[in-house]
Design a protein around this motif. Structure first.
Motif, PDB file in Angstrom:
ATOM      1  N   THR A   1      31.562 -58.946-160.642  1.00 27.65           N
ATOM      2  CA  THR A   1      30.550 -59.041-159.584  1.00 27.65           C
ATOM      3  C   THR A   1      29.773 -57.738-159.444  1.00 27.65           C
ATOM      4  O   THR A   1      28.543 -57.741-159.295  1.00 27.65           O
ATOM      5  CB  THR A   1      31.214 -59.406-158.242  1.00 27.65           C
ATOM      6  OG1 THR A   1      31.925 -60.638-158.385  1.00 27.65           O
ATOM      7  CG2 THR A   1      30.186 -59.535-157.138  1.00 27.65           C
ATOM      8  N   VAL A   2      30.466 -56.616-159.508  1.00 21.55           N
ATOM      9  CA  VAL A   2      29.815 -55.310-159.409  1.00 21.55           C
ATOM     10  C   VAL A   2      28.904 -55.083-160.610  1.00 21.55           C
ATOM     11  O   VAL A   2      27.762 -54.613-160.476  1.00 21.55           O
ATOM     12  CB  VAL A   2      30.870 -54.192-159.302  1.00 21.55           C
ATOM     13  CG1 VAL A   2      30.198 -52.826-159.194  1.00 21.55           C
ATOM     14  CG2 VAL A   2      31.781 -54.425-158.101  1.00 21.55           C
ATOM     15  N   ASN A   3      29.397 -55.424-161.794  1.00 24.42           N
ATOM     16  CA  ASN A   3      28.580 -55.250-163.005  1.00 24.42           C
ATOM     17  C   ASN A   3      27.321 -56.111-162.951  1.00 24.42           C
ATOM     18  O   ASN A   3      26.237 -55.680-163.361  1.00 24.42           O
ATOM     19  CB  ASN A   3      29.402 -55.611-164.244  1.00 24.42           C
ATOM     20  CG  ASN A   3      30.565 -54.675-164.457  1.00 24.42           C
ATOM     21  OD1 ASN A   3      30.550 -53.540-163.979  1.00 24.42           O
ATOM     22  ND2 ASN A   3      31.583 -55.136-165.161  1.00 24.42           N
ATOM     23  N   LEU A   4      27.454 -57.339-162.451  1.00 19.65           N
ATOM     24  CA  LEU A   4      26.304 -58.229-162.361  1.00 19.65           C
ATOM     25  C   LEU A   4      25.265 -57.688-161.384  1.00 19.65           C
ATOM     26  O   LEU A   4      24.052 -57.741-161.659  1.00 19.65           O
ATOM     27  CB  LEU A   4      26.761 -59.623-161.927  1.00 19.65           C
ATOM     28  CG  LEU A   4      25.671 -60.687-161.759  1.00 19.65           C
ATOM     29  CD1 LEU A   4      24.833 -60.811-163.028  1.00 19.65           C
ATOM     30  CD2 LEU A   4      26.286 -62.027-161.384  1.00 19.65           C
ATOM     31  N   ALA A   5      25.712 -57.162-160.253  1.00 15.99           N
ATOM     32  CA  ALA A   5      24.773 -56.580-159.290  1.00 15.99           C
ATOM     33  C   ALA A   5      24.001 -55.429-159.917  1.00 15.99           C
ATOM     34  O   ALA A   5      22.787 -55.271-159.710  1.00 15.99           O
ATOM     35  CB  ALA A   5      25.520 -56.104-158.046  1.00 15.99           C
ATOM     36  N   SER A   6      24.695 -54.611-160.708  1.00 11.62           N
ATOM     37  CA  SER A   6      24.033 -53.493-161.382  1.00 11.62           C
ATOM     38  C   SER A   6      22.993 -53.985-162.387  1.00 11.62           C
ATOM     39  O   SER A   6      21.880 -53.450-162.465  1.00 11.62           O
ATOM     40  CB  SER A   6      25.085 -52.634-162.088  1.00 11.62           C
ATOM     41  OG  SER A   6      24.477 -51.580-162.807  1.00 11.62           O
ATOM     42  N   ARG A   7      23.343 -55.032-163.155  1.00 15.28           N
ATOM     43  CA  ARG A   7      22.404 -55.574-164.142  1.00 15.28           C
ATOM     44  C   ARG A   7      21.190 -56.196-163.457  1.00 15.28           C
ATOM     45  O   ARG A   7      20.054 -56.075-163.927  1.00 15.28           O
ATOM     46  CB  ARG A   7      23.097 -56.629-165.002  1.00 15.28           C
ATOM     47  CG  ARG A   7      24.268 -56.101-165.814  1.00 15.28           C
ATOM     48  CD  ARG A   7      23.821 -55.206-166.962  1.00 15.28           C
ATOM     49  NE  ARG A   7      24.946 -54.891-167.824  1.00 15.28           N
ATOM     50  CZ  ARG A   7      25.742 -53.851-167.658  1.00 15.28           C
ATOM     51  NH1 ARG A   7      25.517 -53.011-166.657  1.00 15.28           N
ATOM     52  NH2 ARG A   7      26.750 -53.619-168.486  1.00 15.28           N
ATOM     53  N   LEU A   8      21.405 -56.896-162.354  1.00 15.95           N
ATOM     54  CA  LEU A   8      20.282 -57.487-161.618  1.00 15.95           C
ATOM     55  C   LEU A   8      19.321 -56.410-161.120  1.00 15.95           C
ATOM     56  O   LEU A   8      18.100 -56.605-161.112  1.00 15.95           O
ATOM     57  CB  LEU A   8      20.796 -58.317-160.444  1.00 15.95           C
ATOM     58  CG  LEU A   8      21.504 -59.627-160.797  1.00 15.95           C
ATOM     59  CD1 LEU A   8      22.157 -60.234-159.556  1.00 15.95           C
ATOM     60  CD2 LEU A   8      20.523 -60.621-161.416  1.00 15.95           C
ATOM     61  N   THR A   9      19.872 -55.281-160.695  1.00 17.96           N
ATOM     62  CA  THR A   9      19.032 -54.178-160.235  1.00 17.96           C
ATOM     63  C   THR A   9      18.137 -53.674-161.365  1.00 17.96           C
ATOM     64  O   THR A   9      16.951 -53.395-161.157  1.00 17.96           O
ATOM     65  CB  THR A   9      19.908 -53.026-159.704  1.00 17.96           C
ATOM     66  OG1 THR A   9      20.769 -53.516-158.691  1.00 17.96           O
ATOM     67  CG2 THR A   9      19.051 -51.910-159.135  1.00 17.96           C
ATOM     68  N   SER A  10      18.689 -53.588-162.560  1.00 17.71           N
ATOM     69  CA  SER A  10      17.922 -53.040-163.689  1.00 17.71           C
ATOM     70  C   SER A  10      16.768 -53.945-164.116  1.00 17.71           C
ATOM     71  O   SER A  10      15.807 -53.467-164.726  1.00 17.71           O
ATOM     72  CB  SER A  10      18.861 -52.796-164.881  1.00 17.71           C
ATOM     73  OG  SER A  10      19.375 -54.016-165.388  1.00 17.71           O
ATOM     74  N   ILE A  11      16.842 -55.254-163.795  1.00 14.58           N
ATOM     75  CA  ILE A  11      15.767 -56.162-164.194  1.00 14.58           C
ATOM     76  C   ILE A  11      14.910 -56.593-163.006  1.00 14.58           C
ATOM     77  O   ILE A  11      13.963 -57.374-163.174  1.00 14.58           O
ATOM     78  CB  ILE A  11      16.336 -57.419-164.892  1.00 14.58           C
ATOM     79  CG1 ILE A  11      17.212 -58.235-163.941  1.00 14.58           C
ATOM     80  CG2 ILE A  11      17.107 -57.039-166.149  1.00 14.58           C
ATOM     81  CD1 ILE A  11      17.710 -59.549-164.526  1.00 14.58           C
ATOM     82  N   ALA A  12      15.210 -56.119-161.821  1.00 13.64           N
ATOM     83  CA  ALA A  12      14.450 -56.516-160.631  1.00 13.64           C
ATOM     84  C   ALA A  12      13.053 -55.911-160.658  1.00 13.64           C
ATOM     85  O   ALA A  12      12.852 -54.776-161.109  1.00 13.64           O
ATOM     86  CB  ALA A  12      15.183 -56.068-159.373  1.00 13.64           C
ATOM     87  N   PRO A  13      12.051 -56.640-160.172  1.00 11.45           N
ATOM     88  CA  PRO A  13      10.706 -56.079-160.046  1.00 11.45           C
ATOM     89  C   PRO A  13      10.692 -54.946-159.010  1.00 11.45           C
ATOM     90  O   PRO A  13      11.606 -54.817-158.189  1.00 11.45           O
ATOM     91  CB  PRO A  13       9.854 -57.267-159.572  1.00 11.45           C
ATOM     92  CG  PRO A  13      10.670 -58.481-159.869  1.00 11.45           C
ATOM     93  CD  PRO A  13      12.100 -58.055-159.765  1.00 11.45           C
TER      94      PRO A  13
END
Length: 448
Positions: free
Chosen positions: A365-377
């Motif tokens: 879950t933590v890793n996914l949140a980090s990845r989402l941040t990197s692709i967020a506009p």
């Protein structure tokens, strides 16, 4: 390894020369020897390894039993030292010397903060505490203190810290591994606190120096005044945080959930921070980072989240429910967007099982949140499917805008209030995310 068999909490009393006698149960093989065992010749080293000693009282501070957990000079000690503010060496007051070569003011500051003189070598401190050198080494290194050989640099408080940690293990309240973890977490936390207090707080208060006095000369009376106040404040905050953490644990549904819990985890990241570091002066960059961390910490706390850690241009926070995490994310975006001095921000949030350990969070879950941040506009919030589903389940967001419009029309016809959704969710294109496969992010926004 033993503590006083009577349960009094007192160690073996010192011998006639002021040095501690050996603890019989910890060193039975030496009990038949003479007093020279406590004072090995200069060319003879003890069999046990040297341990990372400390003149700081943070060892005792972290484990003060029922007395509050933070005694001695805990508010300004630990690994921070008073480097640049009078001469303590930045390693908890220990430099491996016996004090003869130290600046007199540095020694005075050390004695003021620790409340005791240097008295023991590591070997003598371990024997007085009734613990083996091996265990003493593990405890002190865990607290972040350096090896000092066999210099006479430890105080009575250091002996007490060893005795307390060992006593918790002896009583079966902690395993040895857990006691080392306690020492490590306490050392790391207080080290950062001490560094901040010296680098920022005291530096600001002594700038500029009093007329006719250098900053170093101002430091001693300033520390003398601040020490008891900061110590009391530190204990108060620690107790408040402990009460809050304990409350969260006891509300867990079962024992397994106490360790692996379902949480919403969010990362907030400043866009283009690397480029900023090349354009801004160090002082300006430091001010920007401090302003970002302060704003983020205030917003997270005010809206019911918990700030896990800050990483300069990024903050990690957690919340017990999806709605709280979503509100914090949008508040961060809105607040930063209204500040012309701040770069753009992007946030990613995921919801799911999280492993908590020593105040940090881990897991997919933590890793996914980090990845989402990197692709967020820029100036936007991306969430995963699990958080989107949770927002719909709790009534914080509609499953779709079409459904929201239909429900609003129905409510209007029946003379009822339409559903009060706080958030809107827009599905984004599925995409591969490194290490996590294909994910379908959702764009989170606030409903008007």
């Amino acid at each position: 390894m033993t503590v006083d068999d009577t349960g009094s909490g007192q160690g073996t009393p010192p011998g006639p020369d002021g040095d501690p006698r050996p603890a019989e149960s910890a060193y039975p093989e030496r009990d038949a020897g003479d007093a020279a065992d406590d004072h090995p010749p200069a060319d003879e080293k003890p069999d046990e390894p040297d341990f990372a000693g400390s003149g700081a009282d943070s060892g005792a501070n972290g484990l003060n039993g029922a007395g509050g957990g933070l005694n001695g000079a805990g508010a300004l000690d630990g690994a921070g030292g008073l480097d640049g503010a009078g001469g303590l060496d930045g390693t908890g007051g220990l430099d491996g010397a016996d004090g003869a070569d130290k600046d007199p003011l540095a020694l005075r500051l050390e004695q003021l903060i620790l409340g005791a003189d240097r008295r023991y070598t590591p070997f003598q401190a371990a024997r007085s505490a009734g613990v083996s050198m091996e265990l003493a080494s593990r405890f002190w290194r865990a607290m972040g203190f350096p090896d000092i050989g066999q210099a006479k640099a430890l105080t009575e408080a250091d002996v007490l810290a060893l005795r307390r940690l060992a006593g918790l293990v002896e009583a079966g309240l902690l395993s040895e591994a857990m006691a080392v973890q306690v020492a490590r977490s306490t050392g790391q936390t207080t080290a950062r606190l001490a560094e901040w207090q010296i680098d920022s707080f005291l530096e600001g208060l002594t700038e500029p120096p009093e007329p006719g006095m250098t900053r170093t000369e101002v430091t001693y009376p300033l520390v003398e005044l601040l020490l008891p106040e900061l110590e009391e404040f530190l204990v108060y905050v620690w107790r408040r945080q402990l009460a809050a953490a304990t409350g969260r644990v006891v509300q867990a549904a079962d024992d397994e959930e106490m360790v692996d819990r379902r949480l919403a985890v969010g990362f907030a990241d400043l866009v283009g921070f690397t480029r900023l570091t090349r354009r801004m002066e160090e002082e300006e960059l430091g001010e920007l980072v401090e302003a970002f961390e302060t704003t983020a910490a205030d917003l997270v706390a005010a809206h019911g989240g918990r700030l896990i850690k800050t990483l300069g241009d990024e903050v990690l926070y957690a919340a017990d429910d999806a709605g709280t995490a979503a509100e914090i994310a949008l508040r961060l975006i809105e607040t930063m967007a209204n500040d012309e001095t701040m770069p753009e921000l992007r946030v990613g949030i995921a919801f799911g099982t999280v492993t908590t350990r020593m105040g940090d969070v881990f897991g997919t879950t933590v890793n996914l949140a980090s990845r989402l941040t990197s692709i967020a506009p820029r100036d936007a919030v991306l969430v995963d499917g699990a958080l989107a589903e949770e927002l719909v389940r709790t009534g914080d967001a509609p499953a779709s805008e079409t459904e929201a419009a239909a429900l609003a029309e129905k409510a209007e016809k029946e003379g009822e209030e339409p559903p009060g959704y706080r958030f809107a969710l827009q599905p984004m294109w599925q995409r591969p995310v490194r290490g996590l496969g294909i994910v379908e992010p959702w764009l989170l926004a606030r409903r008007g």
